[in-house]
Design a protein around this motif. Structure first.
Motif, PDB file in Angstrom:
ATOM      1  N   LYS A  26       0.847  -1.192   0.000  1.00 56.95           N
ATOM      2  CA  LYS A  26       0.000   0.000   0.000  1.00 56.95           C
ATOM      3  C   LYS A  26       0.882   1.242   0.000  1.00 56.95           C
ATOM      4  N   VAL A  27       0.336   2.347  -0.488  1.00 56.04           N
ATOM      5  CA  VAL A  27       0.987   3.645  -0.314  1.00 56.04           C
ATOM      6  C   VAL A  27       0.822   3.996   1.162  1.00 56.04           C
ATOM      7  N   ARG A  28       1.872   4.509   1.770  1.00 55.01           N
ATOM      8  CA  ARG A  28       1.817   4.804   3.209  1.00 55.01           C
ATOM      9  C   ARG A  28       2.465   6.140   3.553  1.00 55.01           C
ATOM     10  N   VAL A  29       1.939   6.754   4.591  1.00 56.78           N
ATOM     11  CA  VAL A  29       2.662   7.795   5.310  1.00 56.78           C
ATOM     12  C   VAL A  29       3.070   7.140   6.618  1.00 56.78           C
ATOM     13  N   VAL A  30       4.376   7.092   6.852  1.00 52.62           N
ATOM     14  CA  VAL A  30       4.920   6.531   8.085  1.00 52.62           C
ATOM     15  C   VAL A  30       5.259   7.706   8.989  1.00 52.62           C
ATOM     16  N   HIS A  31       4.700   7.671  10.196  1.00 49.93           N
ATOM     17  CA  HIS A  31       4.927   8.738  11.179  1.00 49.93           C
ATOM     18  C   HIS A  31       5.537   8.100  12.423  1.00 49.93           C
ATOM     19  N   HIS A  32       6.809   8.346  12.648  1.00 47.80           N
ATOM     20  CA  HIS A  32       7.485   7.884  13.869  1.00 47.80           C
ATOM     21  C   HIS A  32       7.575   9.082  14.797  1.00 47.80           C
ATOM     22  N   LYS A  59      -5.979   1.029  -0.742  1.00 50.33           N
ATOM     23  CA  LYS A  59      -4.681   1.302  -1.363  1.00 50.33           C
ATOM     24  C   LYS A  59      -3.743   2.119  -0.483  1.00 50.33           C
ATOM     25  N   TYR A  60      -4.266   2.681   0.618  1.00 53.17           N
ATOM     26  CA  TYR A  60      -3.485   3.594   1.466  1.00 53.17           C
ATOM     27  C   TYR A  60      -3.616   3.204   2.938  1.00 53.17           C
ATOM     28  N   GLN A  61      -2.524   3.420   3.695  1.00 55.76           N
ATOM     29  CA  GLN A  61      -2.575   3.241   5.146  1.00 55.76           C
ATOM     30  C   GLN A  61      -1.558   4.159   5.820  1.00 55.76           C
ATOM     31  N   THR A  62      -1.985   4.770   6.914  1.00 54.89           N
ATOM     32  CA  THR A  62      -1.062   5.522   7.760  1.00 54.89           C
ATOM     33  C   THR A  62      -0.456   4.530   8.748  1.00 54.89           C
ATOM     34  N   THR A  63       0.862   4.597   8.911  1.00 55.68           N
ATOM     35  CA  THR A  63       1.563   3.766   9.880  1.00 55.68           C
ATOM     36  C   THR A  63       2.187   4.696  10.910  1.00 55.68           C
ATOM     37  N   THR A  64       1.725   4.596  12.139  1.00 52.42           N
ATOM     38  CA  THR A  64       2.234   5.434  13.227  1.00 52.42           C
ATOM     39  C   THR A  64       3.046   4.563  14.172  1.00 52.42           C
ATOM     40  N   ILE A  65       4.286   4.958  14.376  1.00 53.88           N
ATOM     41  CA  ILE A  65       5.178   4.236  15.284  1.00 53.88           C
ATOM     42  C   ILE A  65       5.467   5.162  16.461  1.00 53.88           C
ATOM     43  N   ALA A 118       7.746   9.813   6.596  1.00 56.15           N
ATOM     44  CA  ALA A 118       8.196   9.262   5.312  1.00 56.15           C
ATOM     45  C   ALA A 118       6.955   8.881   4.515  1.00 56.15           C
ATOM     46  N   VAL A 119       7.012   9.085   3.207  1.00 55.28           N
ATOM     47  CA  VAL A 119       5.967   8.616   2.306  1.00 55.28           C
ATOM     48  C   VAL A 119       6.569   7.465   1.520  1.00 55.28           C
ATOM     49  N   LEU A 120       5.859   6.332   1.530  1.00 54.81           N
ATOM     50  CA  LEU A 120       6.318   5.147   0.826  1.00 54.81           C
ATOM     51  C   LEU A 120       5.390   4.841  -0.342  1.00 54.81           C
ATOM     52  N   ASP A 121       5.966   4.431  -1.469  1.00 53.61           N
ATOM     53  CA  ASP A 121       5.133   3.973  -2.575  1.00 53.61           C
ATOM     54  C   ASP A 121       4.671   2.540  -2.268  1.00 53.61           C
ATOM     55  N   LYS A 122       3.849   1.959  -3.144  1.00 50.93           N
ATOM     56  CA  LYS A 122       3.279   0.646  -2.824  1.00 50.93           C
ATOM     57  C   LYS A 122       4.321  -0.470  -2.783  1.00 50.93           C
ATOM     58  N   SER A 123       5.509  -0.236  -3.337  1.00 49.36           N
ATOM     59  CA  SER A 123       6.575  -1.237  -3.237  1.00 49.36           C
ATOM     60  C   SER A 123       7.396  -1.054  -1.953  1.00 49.36           C
ATOM     61  N   GLY A 124       7.038  -0.043  -1.149  1.00 50.51           N
ATOM     62  CA  GLY A 124       7.718   0.194   0.118  1.00 50.51           C
ATOM     63  C   GLY A 124       8.936   1.088   0.017  1.00 50.51           C
ATOM     64  N   LYS A 125       9.121   1.736  -1.123  1.00 50.52           N
ATOM     65  CA  LYS A 125      10.276   2.618  -1.302  1.00 50.52           C
ATOM     66  C   LYS A 125       9.941   4.046  -0.880  1.00 50.52           C
ATOM     67  N   VAL A 126      10.884   4.692  -0.222  1.00 48.65           N
ATOM     68  CA  VAL A 126      10.714   6.041   0.322  1.00 48.65           C
ATOM     69  C   VAL A 126      10.692   7.058  -0.825  1.00 48.65           C
ATOM     70  N   GLN A 127       9.643   7.896  -0.838  1.00 46.90           N
ATOM     71  CA  GLN A 127       9.512   8.946  -1.848  1.00 46.90           C
ATOM     72  C   GLN A 127       9.600  10.351  -1.243  1.00 46.90           C
ATOM     73  N   PHE A 128       9.513  10.421   0.089  1.00 49.63           N
ATOM     74  CA  PHE A 128       9.610  11.697   0.818  1.00 49.63           C
ATOM     75  C   PHE A 128      10.072  11.355   2.217  1.00 49.63           C
ATOM     76  N   VAL A 129      10.926  12.205   2.786  1.00 52.59           N
ATOM     77  CA  VAL A 129      11.382  11.987   4.152  1.00 52.59           C
ATOM     78  C   VAL A 129      11.687  13.334   4.803  1.00 52.59           C
ATOM     79  N   SER A 130      11.310  13.465   6.083  1.00 55.04           N
ATOM     80  CA  SER A 130      11.591  14.687   6.822  1.00 55.04           C
ATOM     81  C   SER A 130      11.533  14.398   8.320  1.00 55.04           C
TER      82      SER A 130
END
Length: 186
Positions: free
Chosen positions: A61-67, A94-100, A152-164
Protein backbone atom coordinates in the motif's frame (compact mmCIF):
# COMPACT_ATOMS: atom_id res chain seq x y z
CA UNK A 1 43.42 31.34 17.92
CA UNK A 2 43.76 29.41 14.65
CA UNK A 3 43.41 26.16 16.60
CA UNK A 4 40.25 27.48 18.24
CA UNK A 5 38.63 28.42 14.90
CA UNK A 6 39.55 24.99 13.44
CA UNK A 7 37.89 23.37 16.42
CA UNK A 8 34.80 25.53 15.89
CA UNK A 9 34.57 24.46 12.22
CA UNK A 10 34.94 20.77 13.14
CA UNK A 11 32.31 21.14 15.85
CA UNK A 12 29.93 22.90 13.46
CA UNK A 13 30.34 20.12 10.88
CA UNK A 14 29.67 17.52 13.56
CA UNK A 15 26.44 19.23 14.62
CA UNK A 16 25.28 19.70 11.02
CA UNK A 17 25.83 15.99 10.38
CA UNK A 18 24.12 14.97 13.61
CA UNK A 19 21.17 17.23 12.80
CA UNK A 20 20.64 15.19 9.64
CA UNK A 21 21.49 11.87 11.23
CA UNK A 22 18.76 9.54 9.91
CA UNK A 23 19.87 6.85 7.50
CA UNK A 24 16.78 6.89 5.28
CA UNK A 25 17.42 7.04 1.53
CA UNK A 26 15.00 8.15 -1.18
CA UNK A 27 13.96 5.40 -3.63
CA UNK A 28 15.07 2.71 -1.16
CA UNK A 29 13.16 0.71 1.43
CA UNK A 30 13.40 1.69 5.07
CA UNK A 31 16.20 -0.06 6.97
CA UNK A 32 14.90 -3.41 8.28
CA UNK A 33 13.68 -3.46 11.86
CA UNK A 34 11.41 -5.64 14.00
CA UNK A 35 9.54 -4.47 17.11
CA UNK A 36 8.80 -7.40 19.39
CA UNK A 37 7.70 -5.51 22.55
CA UNK A 38 4.88 -4.38 22.40
CA UNK A 39 4.70 -4.15 18.60
CA UNK A 40 1.65 -3.64 16.39
CA UNK A 41 -1.67 -2.92 18.07
CA UNK A 42 -4.48 -5.13 16.78
CA UNK A 43 -8.08 -4.14 17.59
CA UNK A 44 -10.51 -6.96 18.24
CA UNK A 45 -13.76 -5.25 19.07
CA UNK A 46 -12.92 -2.86 21.91
CA UNK A 47 -9.93 -4.94 23.03
CA UNK A 48 -6.34 -4.35 21.95
CA UNK A 49 -3.85 -7.16 21.44
CA UNK A 50 -0.22 -6.86 20.39
CA UNK A 51 1.89 -8.72 17.85
CA UNK A 52 5.46 -8.41 16.63
CA UNK A 53 5.85 -5.91 13.77
CA UNK A 54 8.43 -5.76 11.01
CA UNK A 55 9.23 -2.98 8.56
CA UNK A 56 9.24 -5.70 5.87
CA UNK A 57 5.41 -5.55 6.07
CA UNK A 58 5.28 -1.97 4.74
CA UNK A 59 4.93 -2.84 1.05
CA UNK A 60 1.59 -3.38 -0.69
CA UNK A 61 0.00 0.00 0.00
CA UNK A 62 0.99 3.64 -0.31
CA UNK A 63 1.82 4.80 3.21
CA UNK A 64 2.66 7.80 5.31
CA UNK A 65 4.92 6.53 8.08
CA UNK A 66 4.93 8.74 11.18
CA UNK A 67 7.48 7.88 13.87
CA UNK A 68 7.23 10.02 16.97
CA UNK A 69 8.51 10.24 20.50
CA UNK A 70 5.84 9.33 23.05
CA UNK A 71 5.29 12.95 24.06
CA UNK A 72 2.19 15.07 23.42
CA UNK A 73 4.36 18.02 22.36
CA UNK A 74 5.93 15.87 19.63
CA UNK A 75 2.56 14.44 18.55
CA UNK A 76 1.24 17.98 18.09
CA UNK A 77 4.13 18.93 15.75
CA UNK A 78 2.63 17.13 12.76
CA UNK A 79 -1.03 17.09 13.74
CA UNK A 80 -1.63 19.36 10.71
CA UNK A 81 -0.46 16.53 8.44
CA UNK A 82 -2.66 13.99 10.20
CA UNK A 83 -5.66 16.31 9.80
CA UNK A 84 -4.84 16.80 6.10
CA UNK A 85 -4.63 13.01 5.61
CA UNK A 86 -8.02 12.54 7.28
CA UNK A 87 -9.53 15.31 5.12
CA UNK A 88 -8.09 13.77 1.93
CA UNK A 89 -10.09 10.59 2.50
CA UNK A 90 -7.59 8.28 0.79
CA UNK A 91 -8.85 4.89 -0.43
CA UNK A 92 -8.20 2.52 2.49
CA UNK A 93 -7.78 -0.41 0.10
CA UNK A 94 -4.68 1.30 -1.36
CA UNK A 95 -3.48 3.59 1.47
CA UNK A 96 -2.57 3.24 5.15
CA UNK A 97 -1.06 5.52 7.76
CA UNK A 98 1.56 3.77 9.88
CA UNK A 99 2.23 5.43 13.23
CA UNK A 100 5.18 4.24 15.28
CA UNK A 101 5.19 5.56 18.84
CA UNK A 102 8.51 5.44 20.66
CA UNK A 103 7.31 4.84 24.23
CA UNK A 104 10.94 4.67 25.34
CA UNK A 105 11.26 8.37 24.43
CA UNK A 106 8.48 9.54 26.72
CA UNK A 107 8.56 11.82 29.75
CA UNK A 108 9.49 9.84 32.86
CA UNK A 109 6.51 8.12 34.52
CA UNK A 110 4.16 8.63 31.53
CA UNK A 111 4.61 5.18 29.94
CA UNK A 112 1.16 3.94 30.98
CA UNK A 113 -0.43 7.11 29.60
CA UNK A 114 1.44 6.72 26.28
CA UNK A 115 0.29 3.10 25.96
CA UNK A 116 -3.31 3.97 26.85
CA UNK A 117 -3.30 6.87 24.39
CA UNK A 118 -1.93 4.61 21.62
CA UNK A 119 -4.66 2.05 22.33
CA UNK A 120 -7.39 4.73 22.27
CA UNK A 121 -5.99 6.07 18.99
CA UNK A 122 -6.05 2.60 17.42
CA UNK A 123 -9.66 2.05 18.49
CA UNK A 124 -10.66 5.44 17.01
CA UNK A 125 -8.78 4.79 13.74
CA UNK A 126 -8.89 1.01 13.38
CA UNK A 127 -7.85 1.24 9.70
CA UNK A 128 -4.52 2.85 10.66
CA UNK A 129 -1.50 0.79 11.62
CA UNK A 130 -0.13 1.65 15.07
CA UNK A 131 3.09 0.28 16.51
CA UNK A 132 4.21 0.80 20.12
CA UNK A 133 8.00 0.58 20.45
CA UNK A 134 9.06 0.17 24.08
CA UNK A 135 12.82 0.02 23.42
CA UNK A 136 13.60 2.70 20.78
CA UNK A 137 14.18 -0.16 18.33
CA UNK A 138 12.98 1.79 15.27
CA UNK A 139 14.65 5.04 16.36
CA UNK A 140 17.98 3.22 16.65
CA UNK A 141 17.62 1.26 13.40
CA UNK A 142 16.70 4.38 11.42
CA UNK A 143 19.04 6.68 13.39
CA UNK A 144 16.28 9.15 14.25
CA UNK A 145 16.52 12.13 16.58
CA UNK A 146 15.28 11.93 20.15
CA UNK A 147 12.17 13.87 21.15
CA UNK A 148 11.23 14.34 17.50
CA UNK A 149 8.74 13.51 14.76
CA UNK A 150 9.71 11.74 11.52
CA UNK A 151 7.61 11.49 8.34
CA UNK A 152 8.20 9.26 5.31
CA UNK A 153 5.97 8.62 2.31
CA UNK A 154 6.32 5.15 0.83
CA UNK A 155 5.13 3.97 -2.57
CA UNK A 156 3.28 0.65 -2.82
CA UNK A 157 6.58 -1.24 -3.24
CA UNK A 158 7.72 0.19 0.12
CA UNK A 159 10.28 2.62 -1.30
CA UNK A 160 10.71 6.04 0.32
CA UNK A 161 9.51 8.95 -1.85
CA UNK A 162 9.61 11.70 0.82
CA UNK A 163 11.38 11.99 4.15
CA UNK A 164 11.59 14.69 6.82
CA UNK A 165 12.34 15.02 10.53
CA UNK A 166 10.71 17.70 12.64
CA UNK A 167 7.61 19.80 12.09
CA UNK A 168 6.48 19.97 8.48
CA UNK A 169 5.75 23.38 6.97
CA UNK A 170 2.35 23.98 5.31
CA UNK A 171 4.10 23.58 1.93
CA UNK A 172 5.58 20.24 3.00
CA UNK A 173 2.18 19.05 4.23
CA UNK A 174 0.71 19.88 0.82
CA UNK A 175 3.68 18.15 -0.84
CA UNK A 176 2.96 14.96 1.17
CA UNK A 177 -0.75 15.06 0.25
CA UNK A 178 -0.04 15.71 -3.45
CA UNK A 179 2.64 13.01 -3.56
CA UNK A 180 0.33 10.50 -1.87
CA UNK A 181 -2.43 11.26 -4.40
CA UNK A 182 0.06 10.84 -7.26
CA UNK A 183 1.31 7.50 -5.89
CA UNK A 184 -2.25 6.26 -5.41
CA UNK A 185 -3.05 7.09 -9.03
CA UNK A 186 -0.18 4.94 -10.35
Amino acid sequence: MKKLSSLAVISALFFVNSAMAHNIQLNATLPPVTVAEDGELVAQGQKINYKAWSSASLSGKVRVVHHLAGRSSVKEKNQGLINAIKSAGFDRAKYQTTTIINADDAIVATGAFVKSSAEDGKLENSHSQVILDQNSTVKKAWQLKEKESFIAVLDKSGKVQFVSEGKLSPDQIQQVIDLTKKLLAQ
